[in-house]
Design a protein around this motif. Structure first.
Motif, PDB file in Angstrom:
ATOM      1  N   HIS A 270       0.452  -0.753   0.168  1.00  0.00           N
ATOM      2  CA  HIS A 270       0.339   0.328   0.421  1.00  0.00           C
ATOM      3  C   HIS A 270       0.483   0.919   0.225  1.00  0.00           C
ATOM      4  CE1 HIS A 270      -3.726   2.248   0.375  1.00  0.00           C
ATOM      5  NE2 HIS A 270      -3.863   2.574   1.252  1.00  0.00           N
ATOM      6  N   VAL A 271       0.642   1.962  -1.131  1.00  0.00           N
ATOM      7  CA  VAL A 271       1.378   3.328  -1.325  1.00  0.00           C
ATOM      8  C   VAL A 271       1.613   4.080   0.072  1.00  0.00           C
ATOM      9  CG1 VAL A 271       2.227   5.504  -2.868  1.00  0.00           C
ATOM     10  CG2 VAL A 271       1.582   3.134  -4.101  1.00  0.00           C
ATOM     11  N   ASP A 272       0.306   4.277   0.474  1.00  0.00           N
ATOM     12  CA  ASP A 272       0.317   4.964   1.710  1.00  0.00           C
ATOM     13  C   ASP A 272       0.651   5.078   2.564  1.00  0.00           C
ATOM     14  OD1 ASP A 272      -1.149   6.902   0.496  1.00  0.00           O
ATOM     15  OD2 ASP A 272      -3.250   6.047   0.653  1.00  0.00           O
TER      16      ASP A 272
ATOM     17  N   GLU B  38       4.173   0.322 -11.748  1.00  0.00           N
ATOM     18  CA  GLU B  38       4.343   1.408 -10.580  1.00  0.00           C
ATOM     19  C   GLU B  38       5.765   1.320 -10.934  1.00  0.00           C
ATOM     20  OE1 GLU B  38       2.047   2.163  -7.035  1.00  0.00           O
ATOM     21  OE2 GLU B  38       0.769   1.420  -7.807  1.00  0.00           O
TER      22      GLU B  38
ATOM     23  N   LYS C  84      -7.558  -0.192  -0.049  1.00  0.00           N
ATOM     24  CA  LYS C  84      -7.257   0.482  -1.706  1.00  0.00           C
ATOM     25  C   LYS C  84      -8.622   1.202  -1.730  1.00  0.00           C
ATOM     26  CE  LYS C  84      -3.067  -1.850  -1.546  1.00  0.00           C
ATOM     27  NZ  LYS C  84      -2.843  -2.633  -2.106  1.00  0.00           N
ATOM     28  N   LEU C  85      -8.294   1.938  -2.685  1.00  0.00           N
ATOM     29  CA  LEU C  85      -9.226   2.158  -3.086  1.00  0.00           C
ATOM     30  C   LEU C  85     -11.074   1.734  -4.043  1.00  0.00           C
ATOM     31  CD1 LEU C  85     -10.049   5.202  -4.580  1.00  0.00           C
ATOM     32  CD2 LEU C  85      -9.393   4.710  -6.745  1.00  0.00           C
TER      33      LEU C  85
ATOM     34  N   PRO D 293     -13.115   9.518  -0.028  1.00  0.00           N
ATOM     35  CA  PRO D 293     -12.354  11.203  -0.394  1.00  0.00           C
ATOM     36  C   PRO D 293     -11.877  10.513  -1.219  1.00  0.00           C
ATOM     37  CG  PRO D 293     -11.602   8.677   1.317  1.00  0.00           C
ATOM     38  CD  PRO D 293     -12.686   8.888   1.031  1.00  0.00           C
ATOM     39  N   ILE D 294     -11.820  11.426  -2.245  1.00  0.00           N
ATOM     40  CA  ILE D 294     -10.633  11.560  -3.533  1.00  0.00           C
ATOM     41  C   ILE D 294      -9.533  12.233  -3.621  1.00  0.00           C
ATOM     42  CG2 ILE D 294     -10.539  12.149  -5.981  1.00  0.00           C
ATOM     43  CD1 ILE D 294     -13.640  10.797  -6.136  1.00  0.00           C
ATOM     44  N   TYR D 295      -8.495  11.894  -3.628  1.00  0.00           N
ATOM     45  CA  TYR D 295      -7.131  12.608  -3.079  1.00  0.00           C
ATOM     46  C   TYR D 295      -7.364  13.285  -4.864  1.00  0.00           C
ATOM     47  CZ  TYR D 295      -5.390   8.356  -0.407  1.00  0.00           C
ATOM     48  OH  TYR D 295      -5.653   7.348   0.508  1.00  0.00           O
TER      49      TYR D 295
ATOM     50  N   ARG E  67      -5.827   4.346 -13.339  1.00  0.00           N
ATOM     51  CA  ARG E  67      -4.815   3.554 -12.710  1.00  0.00           C
ATOM     52  C   ARG E  67      -5.704   2.811 -14.162  1.00  0.00           C
ATOM     53  NH1 ARG E  67      -2.424   6.332 -10.848  1.00  0.00           N
ATOM     54  NH2 ARG E  67      -1.277   5.976  -8.735  1.00  0.00           N
TER      55      ARG E  67
ATOM     56  N   ASN F 100      -9.493   8.032 -11.092  1.00  0.00           N
ATOM     57  CA  ASN F 100     -10.738   7.623 -10.324  1.00  0.00           C
ATOM     58  C   ASN F 100     -11.888   8.037  -9.817  1.00  0.00           C
ATOM     59  OD1 ASN F 100      -7.986   6.772  -9.793  1.00  0.00           O
ATOM     60  ND2 ASN F 100      -7.083   8.682  -8.492  1.00  0.00           N
TER      61      ASN F 100
ATOM     62  N   HIS G 155       1.680  11.550  -6.328  1.00  0.00           N
ATOM     63  CA  HIS G 155       1.186  11.122  -6.446  1.00  0.00           C
ATOM     64  C   HIS G 155       1.115  10.522  -8.050  1.00  0.00           C
ATOM     65  CE1 HIS G 155      -3.467  10.574  -6.620  1.00  0.00           C
ATOM     66  NE2 HIS G 155      -3.244   9.919  -6.849  1.00  0.00           N
TER      67      HIS G 155
ATOM     68  N   TYR H 158      -0.835   5.186 -14.606  1.00  0.00           N
ATOM     69  CA  TYR H 158       0.052   3.957 -15.186  1.00  0.00           C
ATOM     70  C   TYR H 158      -0.942   3.056 -16.083  1.00  0.00           C
ATOM     71  CZ  TYR H 158       1.721   4.212 -10.240  1.00  0.00           C
ATOM     72  OH  TYR H 158       1.613   4.469  -9.171  1.00  0.00           O
TER      73      TYR H 158
HETATM   74  P1  TYD Z   1      -4.668   2.355  -4.194  1.00  0.00           P
HETATM   75  O1  TYD Z   1      -5.834   1.689  -4.372  1.00  0.00           O
HETATM   76  O2  TYD Z   1      -4.046   3.170  -2.926  1.00  0.00           O
HETATM   77  O3  TYD Z   1      -3.516   1.999  -5.489  1.00  0.00           O
HETATM   78  P2  TYD Z   1      -2.061   2.645  -6.491  1.00  0.00           P
HETATM   79  O4  TYD Z   1      -1.802   3.842  -5.600  1.00  0.00           O
HETATM   80  O5  TYD Z   1      -1.471   1.635  -6.050  1.00  0.00           O
HETATM   81  O6  TYD Z   1      -2.569   2.873  -7.617  1.00  0.00           O
HETATM   82  O7  TYD Z   1      -5.346   4.042  -5.305  1.00  0.00           O
HETATM   83  C1  TYD Z   1      -5.174   3.676  -6.220  1.00  0.00           C
HETATM   84  C2  TYD Z   1      -5.429   5.624  -7.192  1.00  0.00           C
HETATM   85  O8  TYD Z   1      -6.536   5.909  -5.787  1.00  0.00           O
HETATM   86  C3  TYD Z   1      -4.756   6.363  -6.919  1.00  0.00           C
HETATM   87  O9  TYD Z   1      -4.597   7.055  -7.384  1.00  0.00           O
HETATM   88  C4  TYD Z   1      -4.859   6.788  -5.120  1.00  0.00           C
HETATM   89  C5  TYD Z   1      -6.747   6.907  -5.554  1.00  0.00           C
HETATM   90  N1  TYD Z   1      -6.731   7.030  -4.004  1.00  0.00           N
HETATM   91  C6  TYD Z   1      -7.905   8.121  -3.371  1.00  0.00           C
HETATM   92  O10 TYD Z   1      -8.199   8.595  -3.842  1.00  0.00           O
HETATM   93  N2  TYD Z   1      -8.363   8.357  -2.293  1.00  0.00           N
HETATM   94  C7  TYD Z   1      -8.111   6.961  -1.435  1.00  0.00           C
HETATM   95  O11 TYD Z   1      -9.162   6.844  -0.330  1.00  0.00           O
HETATM   96  C8  TYD Z   1      -7.359   5.991  -2.052  1.00  0.00           C
HETATM   97  C9  TYD Z   1      -6.977   4.545  -0.594  1.00  0.00           C
HETATM   98  C10 TYD Z   1      -6.776   6.100  -3.353  1.00  0.00           C
END
Ligand code: TYD
Length: 360
Positions: free
Chosen positions: A96-98, A146, A208-209, A224-226, A233, A268, A302, A306
């Motif tokens: 998990h990247v985070d 990645e 994971k997302l 939450p969307i980052y 992805r 996302n 971030h 990919y």
């Molecule tokens: P993730 O499932 O952590 O996989 P990775 O970072 O290995 O690709 O995240 C997938 C995408 O979703 C990534 O662009 C980060 C984003 N994300 C959010 O926007 N909100 C969240 O709460 C999480 C966990 C990920």
């Protein structure tokens, strides 16, 4: 997939990380479609869970758990000795990247030192086995796209894309890939390396997302969307990934790397909205759950995009995904709706409450 051929070549299989998400799907397939003995080397960390394997009746007979930490070299040698493998499927990794942003130490130990220990133990074992077993033996290392870094709006990763990892997680996986390639080049250890895109499906730990969103939807909590949510992805349904791994073991060329993508590129924003809509339809919710979406501070470093070009594995090994993103998402939402007890169990055991990780 020619399971008959697989069965005759690989009677003892050592799977590392078999209590993880992809490892569990892989072991289920091996228990159902082969007669091989499966040694599952797993340190049973926060995201490890054996529910999926325990549901299979035959698991008690042909599935042997070796509770082992890959960073302990002696224990790894013991595990290889006990399993006497014809095939090693190396999936164990912190992923998990985070979490890698908050605590890189664990990633260095598990993913780099762990892979090094496994390679050394495998090499010493492989050098001393009879010729026929030696000819068939394979070490399959499962890695991620990645390691190739972040793409602009166009282009795709393929087998010759240079490495350019950017997070502690992807850097640790890149290091492990380099070790694996070096052990092939220098010692002739017959390795196969696969780089896959983002996996999803049942039994994925809800940090994971995709499983996180579904868990938030069930709890009616904000999603939450980052950043701006336009990160892309390439989503790969876990069963399609398992197909690819097994095909590579059966027909792959030692020393070769294969890229496995899902033909499932999505921002996302799009994937979250689609999951909200599927969820509303399945749970008969009238007011759109999209209103739960909230934009939060971006992940540091971030990666933007990919995407994998899977032409090589398709042409060479006739691999094709069976699940479209739409179908895979529907199955996944269904599974989480019907398996909320599993989710409660695993997050409680890990003491994870759905909080934001990786803001350090
Ligand atoms: P993730 O499932 O952590 O996989 P990775 O970072 O290995 O690709 O995240 C997938 C995408 O979703 C990534 O662009 C980060 C984003 N994300 C959010 O926007 N909100 C969240 O709460 C999480 C966990 C990920």
């Amino acid at each position: 997939m020619n399971y008959e051929k697989f069965r005759t070549k690989y009677r003892n299989i050592l799977v590392t990380g078999g209590a993880g998400f992809i490892g569990g799907a892989l072991i289920e397939r091996l228990l159902k479609f082969t007669t091989s003995k499966i040694y599952n080397l797993d340190y049973m960390g926060y995201a490890s869970d054996l529910s999926r394997i325990n549901l299979l009746r035959e698991s008690s007979l042909r599935h042997i758990l070796l509770k082992t930490d890959l960073s302990n070299k002696n224990s790894v040698y013991d595990a290889i000795k006990e399993s006497s493998p014809d095939l090693i499927l190396h999936l164990a990794a912190e992923s998990h990247v985070d979490r890698s942003i908050d605590n890189p130490d664990i990633f260095i130990n598990s993913n780099i030192i762990g892979t090094y220990n496994l390679l050394e133990a495998a090499k010493d074992f492989w050098r001393n086995i009879p010729d026929l077993k030696k000819q068939n033996f394979k070490f399959h290392h499962v890695s991620t796209d990645e390691v190739f870094g972040s793409l602009p709006d166009n282009g795709k990763f393929n087998e010759s894309t240079p490495y350019d990892p950017r997070s502690p997680y992807s850097a640790s996986k890149a290091a492990s890939d380099h070790l694996v390639k070096a052990w092939n080049y220098t010692y002739n250890l017959p390795i196969i390396l696969t780089n896959c895109s983002n996996n999803y499906g049942p039994y994925q730990f809800p940090e994971k997302l995709i499983p996180l969103i579904i868990s938030k939807l069930i709890a009616r909590e904000s999603i939450p969307i980052y950043g701006d949510g336009n990160n892309i992805r390439d989503w790969l349904y876990v069963e399609d990934h398992v197909d690819g791994i097994l095909l590579c073991c059966n027909e792959g060329i030692p020393g070769q790397n294969y890229c496995i993508g899902g033909y499932g590129e999505s921002t996302n924003n799009d994937i979250v909205s689609t999951i909200c809509d599927i969820f509303d339809q399945k749970s008969n919710i009238k007011k759109s759950s999209r209103k739960l979406i909230s934009y939060v501070k971006d992940r540091p470093g971030h990666d933007r995009r990919y995407s994998i070009n899977s032409n090589f594995i398709s042409k060479q090994l006739n691999w094709h995904p069976n699940y479209s993103l739409e179908k895979g998402l529907e199955l996944t939402v269904d599974w989480y709706l019907n398996n909320q007890e599993w989710c409660h169990k695993v997050v409680k055991r890990a003491n994870y409450k759905g909080e934001r990780l990786g803001t350090n």
